[in-house]
Design a protein around this motif. Structure first.
Motif, PDB file in Angstrom:
ATOM      1  N   PHE A   1      -3.590  22.398  11.170  1.00 22.21           N
ATOM      2  CA  PHE A   1      -2.397  23.178  10.860  1.00 22.21           C
ATOM      3  C   PHE A   1      -2.606  24.254   9.801  1.00 22.21           C
ATOM      4  N   GLY A   2      -3.676  24.171   9.022  1.00 23.21           N
ATOM      5  CA  GLY A   2      -3.961  25.224   8.052  1.00 23.21           C
ATOM      6  C   GLY A   2      -4.193  26.565   8.732  1.00 23.21           C
ATOM      7  N   PRO A   3      -5.153  26.632   9.659  1.00 20.18           N
ATOM      8  CA  PRO A   3      -5.384  27.901  10.362  1.00 20.18           C
ATOM      9  C   PRO A   3      -4.198  28.342  11.228  1.00 20.18           C
ATOM     10  N   VAL A   4      -3.508  27.380  11.847  1.00 20.71           N
ATOM     11  CA  VAL A   4      -2.348  27.726  12.676  1.00 20.71           C
ATOM     12  C   VAL A   4      -1.267  28.358  11.803  1.00 20.71           C
ATOM     13  N   HIS A   5      -0.936  27.707  10.704  1.00 21.01           N
ATOM     14  CA  HIS A   5       0.091  28.226   9.808  1.00 21.01           C
ATOM     15  C   HIS A   5      -0.341  29.584   9.241  1.00 21.01           C
ATOM     16  N   GLY A   6      -1.595  29.700   8.853  1.00 23.03           N
ATOM     17  CA  GLY A   6      -2.099  30.968   8.321  1.00 23.03           C
ATOM     18  C   GLY A   6      -1.973  32.102   9.315  1.00 23.03           C
ATOM     19  N   ALA A   7      -2.335  31.851  10.552  1.00 30.53           N
ATOM     20  CA  ALA A   7      -2.235  32.881  11.590  1.00 30.53           C
ATOM     21  C   ALA A   7      -0.778  33.272  11.841  1.00 30.53           C
ATOM     22  N   LEU A   8       0.106  32.272  11.842  1.00 27.92           N
ATOM     23  CA  LEU A   8       1.524  32.558  12.052  1.00 27.92           C
ATOM     24  C   LEU A   8       2.103  33.373  10.900  1.00 27.92           C
ATOM     25  N   VAL A   9       1.694  33.061   9.670  1.00 30.29           N
ATOM     26  CA  VAL A   9       2.161  33.834   8.520  1.00 30.29           C
ATOM     27  C   VAL A   9       1.678  35.281   8.635  1.00 30.29           C
ATOM     28  N   LEU A  10       0.412  35.478   8.986  1.00 35.17           N
ATOM     29  CA  LEU A  10      -0.106  36.837   9.131  1.00 35.17           C
ATOM     30  C   LEU A  10       0.627  37.602  10.237  1.00 35.17           C
ATOM     31  N   ALA A  11       0.920  36.942  11.338  1.00 33.62           N
ATOM     32  CA  ALA A  11       1.667  37.584  12.424  1.00 33.62           C
ATOM     33  C   ALA A  11       3.073  37.944  11.964  1.00 33.62           C
ATOM     34  N   TYR A  12       3.724  37.037  11.230  1.00 34.51           N
ATOM     35  CA  TYR A  12       5.064  37.312  10.710  1.00 34.51           C
ATOM     36  C   TYR A  12       5.038  38.502   9.759  1.00 34.51           C
ATOM     37  N   VAL A  13       4.052  38.551   8.874  1.00 31.86           N
ATOM     38  CA  VAL A  13       3.942  39.666   7.927  1.00 31.86           C
ATOM     39  C   VAL A  13       3.791  40.986   8.691  1.00 31.86           C
ATOM     40  N   ALA A  14       2.924  41.015   9.709  1.00 31.65           N
ATOM     41  CA  ALA A  14       2.745  42.232  10.503  1.00 31.65           C
ATOM     42  C   ALA A  14       4.043  42.640  11.192  1.00 31.65           C
ATOM     43  N   LEU A  15       4.753  41.666  11.765  1.00 26.49           N
ATOM     44  CA  LEU A  15       6.027  41.960  12.421  1.00 26.49           C
ATOM     45  C   LEU A  15       7.072  42.431  11.424  1.00 26.49           C
ATOM     46  N   ALA A  16       7.113  41.821  10.245  1.00 26.30           N
ATOM     47  CA  ALA A  16       8.083  42.222   9.228  1.00 26.30           C
ATOM     48  C   ALA A  16       7.835  43.663   8.782  1.00 26.30           C
ATOM     49  N   VAL A  17       6.581  44.026   8.599  1.00 28.19           N
ATOM     50  CA  VAL A  17       6.253  45.403   8.208  1.00 28.19           C
ATOM     51  C   VAL A  17       6.641  46.364   9.332  1.00 28.19           C
TER      52      VAL A  17
END
Length: 103
Positions: free
Chosen positions: A45-61
């Motif tokens: 879940f570390g890499p999964v959560h990390g990837a999801l956070v990065l995707a969310y950040v890109a979408l938010a920007v």
């Protein structure tokens, strides 16, 4: 309530995914650091959560640029990734206050 504009749907999905992956990672961290039983939860879940956070950040920007959010609103969207479930709270608040409408 009115439907979210199409530009907000991917961000909303990202917010939900980040919120759901956070407790899974926290359980994995508990098992690793407190119970001392297994590292498997963090490994998965570390890499999964990390990837999801990065995707969310890109979408938010992307949404911030498209609908011309203020720096403050953009900061809040990005800061929402830190506390658990705050990405969903940000999404709800952004919708209710009309932040997804183009300015």
């Amino acid at each position: 309530a009115a439907a979210r504009p199409p530009r907000a749907r991917p961000l909303r999905a990202g917010a939900l995914a980040v919120a759901l992956s956070s407790p899974a990672l926290r359980v994995g961290m508990y098992l690793k650091w407190v119970a001392g039983t297994t590292e498997r939860g963090v490994e998965i879940f570390g890499p999964v959560h990390g990837a999801l956070v990065l995707a969310y950040v890109a979408l938010a920007v992307l949404v911030a640029v498209r609908v011309r959010w203020s720096l403050w609103t953009t900061f809040l969207a990005l800061a929402a990734t830190v506390p658990p479930f705050c990405t969903v709270l940000f999404d709800i608040r952004a919708h209710r206050t009309g932040r997804y409408a183009r300015r």
